[in-house]
Design an enzyme around this catalytic site. Structure first.
Site, PDB file in Angstrom:
ATOM      1  N   ARG A 183       0.825  -1.215   0.000  1.00 17.22           N
ATOM      2  CA  ARG A 183       0.000   0.000   0.000  1.00 17.22           C
ATOM      3  C   ARG A 183       0.856   1.261   0.000  1.00 17.22           C
ATOM      4  O   ARG A 183       0.509   2.247  -0.654  1.00 17.22           O
ATOM      5  CB  ARG A 183      -0.954  -0.036   1.200  1.00 17.22           C
ATOM      6  CG  ARG A 183      -2.149  -0.935   0.932  1.00 17.22           C
ATOM      7  CD  ARG A 183      -2.824  -1.488   2.188  1.00 17.22           C
ATOM      8  NE  ARG A 183      -3.933  -2.350   1.771  1.00 17.22           N
ATOM      9  CZ  ARG A 183      -3.779  -3.595   1.305  1.00 17.22           C
ATOM     10  NH1 ARG A 183      -2.571  -4.117   1.208  1.00 17.22           N
ATOM     11  NH2 ARG A 183      -4.826  -4.311   0.930  1.00 17.22           N
ATOM     12  N   HIS A 378     -12.255 -19.532 -15.062  1.00 24.88           N
ATOM     13  CA  HIS A 378     -12.949 -18.238 -15.071  1.00 24.88           C
ATOM     14  C   HIS A 378     -12.579 -17.450 -16.326  1.00 24.88           C
ATOM     15  O   HIS A 378     -13.470 -16.953 -17.031  1.00 24.88           O
ATOM     16  CB  HIS A 378     -12.573 -17.441 -13.824  1.00 24.88           C
ATOM     17  CG  HIS A 378     -13.062 -16.020 -13.852  1.00 24.88           C
ATOM     18  ND1 HIS A 378     -14.313 -15.662 -13.401  1.00 24.88           N
ATOM     19  CD2 HIS A 378     -12.480 -14.875 -14.301  1.00 24.88           C
ATOM     20  CE1 HIS A 378     -14.488 -14.352 -13.579  1.00 24.88           C
ATOM     21  NE2 HIS A 378     -13.380 -13.853 -14.114  1.00 24.88           N
ATOM     22  N   GLU A 379     -11.294 -17.311 -16.604  1.00 25.53           N
ATOM     23  CA  GLU A 379     -10.874 -16.508 -17.752  1.00 25.53           C
ATOM     24  C   GLU A 379     -11.282 -17.168 -19.072  1.00 25.53           C
ATOM     25  O   GLU A 379     -11.674 -16.480 -20.019  1.00 25.53           O
ATOM     26  CB  GLU A 379      -9.355 -16.277 -17.713  1.00 25.53           C
ATOM     27  CG  GLU A 379      -8.854 -15.507 -16.508  1.00 25.53           C
ATOM     28  CD  GLU A 379      -9.460 -14.112 -16.369  1.00 25.53           C
ATOM     29  OE1 GLU A 379     -10.052 -13.599 -17.334  1.00 25.53           O
ATOM     30  OE2 GLU A 379      -9.350 -13.529 -15.275  1.00 25.53           O
ATOM     31  N   HIS A 382     -14.757 -16.237 -20.160  1.00 30.60           N
ATOM     32  CA  HIS A 382     -14.863 -15.008 -20.954  1.00 30.60           C
ATOM     33  C   HIS A 382     -14.632 -15.322 -22.432  1.00 30.60           C
ATOM     34  O   HIS A 382     -15.379 -14.861 -23.304  1.00 30.60           O
ATOM     35  CB  HIS A 382     -13.822 -13.987 -20.500  1.00 30.60           C
ATOM     36  CG  HIS A 382     -14.114 -13.336 -19.190  1.00 30.60           C
ATOM     37  ND1 HIS A 382     -15.213 -12.530 -18.974  1.00 30.60           N
ATOM     38  CD2 HIS A 382     -13.431 -13.346 -18.009  1.00 30.60           C
ATOM     39  CE1 HIS A 382     -15.196 -12.082 -17.732  1.00 30.60           C
ATOM     40  NE2 HIS A 382     -14.129 -12.559 -17.125  1.00 30.60           N
ATOM     41  N   GLU A 406     -18.748 -12.132 -16.165  1.00 23.63           N
ATOM     42  CA  GLU A 406     -17.922 -12.663 -15.082  1.00 23.63           C
ATOM     43  C   GLU A 406     -18.442 -14.014 -14.575  1.00 23.63           C
ATOM     44  O   GLU A 406     -17.677 -14.799 -14.010  1.00 23.63           O
ATOM     45  CB  GLU A 406     -17.879 -11.664 -13.913  1.00 23.63           C
ATOM     46  CG  GLU A 406     -17.274 -10.314 -14.255  1.00 23.63           C
ATOM     47  CD  GLU A 406     -15.848 -10.385 -14.736  1.00 23.63           C
ATOM     48  OE1 GLU A 406     -15.147 -11.353 -14.392  1.00 23.63           O
ATOM     49  OE2 GLU A 406     -15.426  -9.474 -15.485  1.00 23.63           O
ATOM     50  N   TRP A 480     -13.026   4.820   2.598  1.00 25.06           N
ATOM     51  CA  TRP A 480     -12.707   3.455   2.172  1.00 25.06           C
ATOM     52  C   TRP A 480     -12.724   2.505   3.362  1.00 25.06           C
ATOM     53  O   TRP A 480     -13.361   1.445   3.323  1.00 25.06           O
ATOM     54  CB  TRP A 480     -11.334   3.457   1.498  1.00 25.06           C
ATOM     55  CG  TRP A 480     -10.776   2.118   1.114  1.00 25.06           C
ATOM     56  CD1 TRP A 480      -9.850   1.388   1.803  1.00 25.06           C
ATOM     57  CD2 TRP A 480     -11.076   1.369  -0.069  1.00 25.06           C
ATOM     58  NE1 TRP A 480      -9.545   0.231   1.132  1.00 25.06           N
ATOM     59  CE2 TRP A 480     -10.290   0.193  -0.024  1.00 25.06           C
ATOM     60  CE3 TRP A 480     -11.920   1.561  -1.155  1.00 25.06           C
ATOM     61  CZ2 TRP A 480     -10.328  -0.781  -1.027  1.00 25.06           C
ATOM     62  CZ3 TRP A 480     -11.955   0.594  -2.162  1.00 25.06           C
ATOM     63  CH2 TRP A 480     -11.170  -0.554  -2.083  1.00 25.06           C
ATOM     64  N   ARG A 484     -15.232  -0.587   4.460  1.00 30.32           N
ATOM     65  CA  ARG A 484     -14.685  -1.936   4.637  1.00 30.32           C
ATOM     66  C   ARG A 484     -15.062  -2.494   6.007  1.00 30.32           C
ATOM     67  O   ARG A 484     -15.343  -3.694   6.145  1.00 30.32           O
ATOM     68  CB  ARG A 484     -13.165  -1.931   4.457  1.00 30.32           C
ATOM     69  CG  ARG A 484     -12.740  -1.530   3.051  1.00 30.32           C
ATOM     70  CD  ARG A 484     -11.432  -2.138   2.655  1.00 30.32           C
ATOM     71  NE  ARG A 484     -11.538  -3.573   2.456  1.00 30.32           N
ATOM     72  CZ  ARG A 484     -10.525  -4.358   2.086  1.00 30.32           C
ATOM     73  NH1 ARG A 484      -9.332  -3.816   1.892  1.00 30.32           N
ATOM     74  NH2 ARG A 484     -10.692  -5.653   1.925  1.00 30.32           N
ATOM     75  N   HIS A 508      -8.326  -2.916  -9.866  1.00 26.67           N
ATOM     76  CA  HIS A 508      -9.492  -2.381 -10.567  1.00 26.67           C
ATOM     77  C   HIS A 508      -9.697  -0.885 -10.329  1.00 26.67           C
ATOM     78  O   HIS A 508     -10.446  -0.247 -11.069  1.00 26.67           O
ATOM     79  CB  HIS A 508     -10.740  -3.161 -10.139  1.00 26.67           C
ATOM     80  CG  HIS A 508     -10.662  -4.617 -10.484  1.00 26.67           C
ATOM     81  ND1 HIS A 508      -9.866  -5.481  -9.775  1.00 26.67           N
ATOM     82  CD2 HIS A 508     -11.246  -5.337 -11.465  1.00 26.67           C
ATOM     83  CE1 HIS A 508      -9.985  -6.699 -10.304  1.00 26.67           C
ATOM     84  NE2 HIS A 508     -10.799  -6.640 -11.318  1.00 26.67           N
TER      85      HIS A 508
END
Length: 610
Positions: A183, A378-379, A382, A406, A480, A484, A508
């Site tokens: 971070r 998963h990919e 797509h 998705e 944020w 959370r 993202h």
């Protein structure tokens, strides 16, 4: 020439002239309603479709080249092509607005509707600034490293280094070092750019009549009060999440003693994941029946010398077993399936539709483990969607909504993780499956699926308020963590300030990818799974259902995939499930045995957090 042929030729000529007139007159604004000829609209759209495929393919290749080789040269090419396509797209939208679609047929009207969706920057300087900001944010994220304290010169990247520490280490202080270091490395520099990104996205939104960028993102779901619907859906699954949270918190307290509160939020770095979004990496800590054979197939894959290519071929075989399309030869030649050693890349797994022909690809720094075995499916989901709707006009080549795209691979993966399927693959021994096995399996699934739901819910809750100006830059980080804690019941393990920008630590955010799609996906994939299991005539609980080799299930799934975005998502939902709304009953049914067990385990415990 026969009279009727002459008449047809003159009519076609008049259309061509009209098209040329529209093209030549793009600089002169005219009022909507000046062109209401549907035949002309169809010809114009057909011409546009051909040109749009070429333009999008050019940009898709430039993006691919940059993400798989992050040089300044590739960055310049990508941004140059992006600017050219932006100018062209602006002209296309001006032309599209010249058509009055009120009396057009449904299909043509919908094509114009989708063509005109989204925001639009109309000032070249703003476009250049926007491209520079987004490229810089992604570059910061992709190239950041966290270095050990001197005199060590060891510097670690996110994938696989820091993520491996978060997944495998059980040392409180080492986990904190990796969590905070990531971070500190990416947050502040991305945070300096983010307010400018927000400003430009809002300008683009207001140029097309939206209040702000949040309206643009919600537009994809084609439903009034969609935010309120999401709130209701979250409330419905919250009891299951809170009981999972209470159980995991107690197990972590046993492990870390007074560093974890018995009644408060869980420190965010102890959940096995850099973002505490999924908790399956601490399965060993929270597992209820450790004497049973583990459903984590990672050791078995490594003992059997699995390769990355083998993982992708297994996923491909699952799709073809349903009668769906296999990956084309170009997929195997052009995809990036492992992390290169000779260049910087964006490792975040992604599927790419190159828009032209059957060119679909996956970019992924794949590891030999359970998580990536799942991600591969998963990919590839797509890519299967891309191939299934390939015969649609380009404007319809999209998921029914973002959540549908998705959900496809994840729906397949709900079968892939069953003991029945893994036994067929030789990754489990295939012995008797008892009630305790059920609980053990469902708990691990819940650490992936249920633990994720509030995370998937809150990210865009945060961003929508940022776009709306409710959350201002000085409050970005505090808001944020407020969300959370409110939704996830986790907290930062060390003090965070306004100088930090912890949202930037999640891919993202700098990439500008809307996230509510994942929350939607994690609900509707269970609806899809339930429907496909019925098509297969499965008997028994749906968490044991495996649709491998079921052509009936494949036919039902394929029919929905081929629709693309040609109809609203409610129609696509009805095609596969018989329902027209998002419903939590399927996910609750899937986890019902675990929910009852958790309530027994949590008797006398605090449910929730202070």
């Amino acid at each position: 020439m026969e009279t009727w042929k002459m008449t047809v030729w003159l009519f076609v000529l008049s259309i061509i002239c009209s098209i040329n007139y529209v093209s030549a007159d793009i600089e002169n604004e005219v009022e909507d309603g000046s062109i209401d000829n549907e035949v002309l609209a169809k010809v114009w759209l057909a011409e546009l479709n051909t040109r749009l495929i070429e333009k999008n393919n050019e940009l898709a290749i430039a993006n691919w080249n940059y993400e798989t080789n992050m040089t300044d040269h590739n960055s310049i090419i990508m941004n140059t092509i992006s600017l050219e396509l932006h100018d062209w797209d602006t002209e296309v939208k001006k032309r599209a607005r010249k058509f009055n679609t009120e009396n057009f047929s449904y299909k043509i009207k919908r094509m114009f509707q989708l063509l005109l969706q989204g925001g639009e920057l109309r000032d070249d300087q703003q476009v250049r600034r926007y491209n520079a900001i987004t490229t810089e944010m992604l570059s910061i994220f992709a190239q950041a490293k966290v270095c050990r304290d001197p005199p060590s010169t060891e510097c670690l990247s996110l994938e696989p280094d820091l993520e491996s520490i978060m997944a495998d280490s059980r040392d409180y202080d080492e986990l904190l070092w990796a969590w905070k270091g990531w971070r500190d490395a990416v947050g502040p520099p991305i945070g300096e750019l983010y307010p400018q990104y927000v400003e430009l996205r809002n300008i683009a939104a207001r140029n097309t009549g939206h209040n702000d960028e949040s309206d643009v993102w919600l537009e994809n779901y084609e439903e009034e009060d969609f935010e309120a619907i999401l709130d209701e859906l979250f409330e419905e699954i919250k009891p299951l999440y809170r009981h999972l949270h209470a159980y995991v918190r107690r197990k972590l307290q046993d492990r870390y003693q007074d560093r974890v509160s018995a009644t408060g939020p869980i420190p965010a770095h102890l959940l096995g994941n850099m973002w505490a979004q999924q908790w399956d990496n601490i399965y060993d800590i929270v597992r209820p029946f450790p004497d049973l054979e583990s459903v984590d197939i990672t050791p078995n894959m490594r003992e059997q010398d699995y390769t990355v290519l083998q993982m992708f071929h297994i996923a491909n075989n699952f799709f073809t077993s349903l009668g769906l399309r296999g990956m084309p030869s170009s997929f195997w030649k052009k995809s990036m399936l492992v992390k290169p050693r000779d260049r910087e890349v964006i490792c975040h797994g992604s599927a790419h539709d190159m828009q032209k022909g059957n060119d679909v690809r996956i970019k992924m720094c794949t590891q030999i483990d359970y998580d990536d075995f799942y991600t591969v499916h998963h990919e590839m989901g797509h890519c299967e969607y891309y191939l299934q709707y390939r015969d649609q006009p380009l404007v319809f080549r999209a998921g029914a909504n973002h959540g549908f795209h998705e959900a496809v691979g994840d729906t397949i993966a709900l079968s892939v993780v069953t003991s029945d399927y893994l036994s067929k693959m030789g990754l489990l021994d295939g012995g008797e499956f008892t009630k305790n096995h059920d609980i053990d399996f469902l708990l691990r699934q819940a650490l992936v699926k249920v633990a994720f739901l509030p995370f998937g819910f809150m990210i865009d809750k945060w961003r929508w308020d940022v776009f709306r100006g409710i959350t201002t830059p000085e409050n970005y980080n505090s808001k944020w963590w407020e969300l959370r804690t409110k939704y996830q019941g986790i907290e930062a393990p060390v003090e965070r300030t306004a100088a930090d920008f912890d949202p930037g630590a999640k891919y993202h955010i700098p990439s500008g990818t809307p996230y509510i799609r994942y929350f939607v996906s994690f609900l509707i994939q269970f609806q899809f799974h339930e429907a496909l299991c019925k098509a297969k005539h499965h008997e028994g609980p749906i968490h044991r259902c495996n649709i491998y080799q079921s052509k009936e299930a494949g036919d039902k799934l394929g029919a929905m995939l081929r629709m693309g975005a040609s109809r609203p998502w409610q129609d696509a939902m009805q095609e596969i499930t018989g329902q027209r709304r998002i419903d939590t009953s399927a996910i609750k049914s899937y986890f019902e045995p675990l929910f009852e067990w958790l309530k027994e385990q949590n008797e006398g415990e605090t449910i929730g957090w202070e």
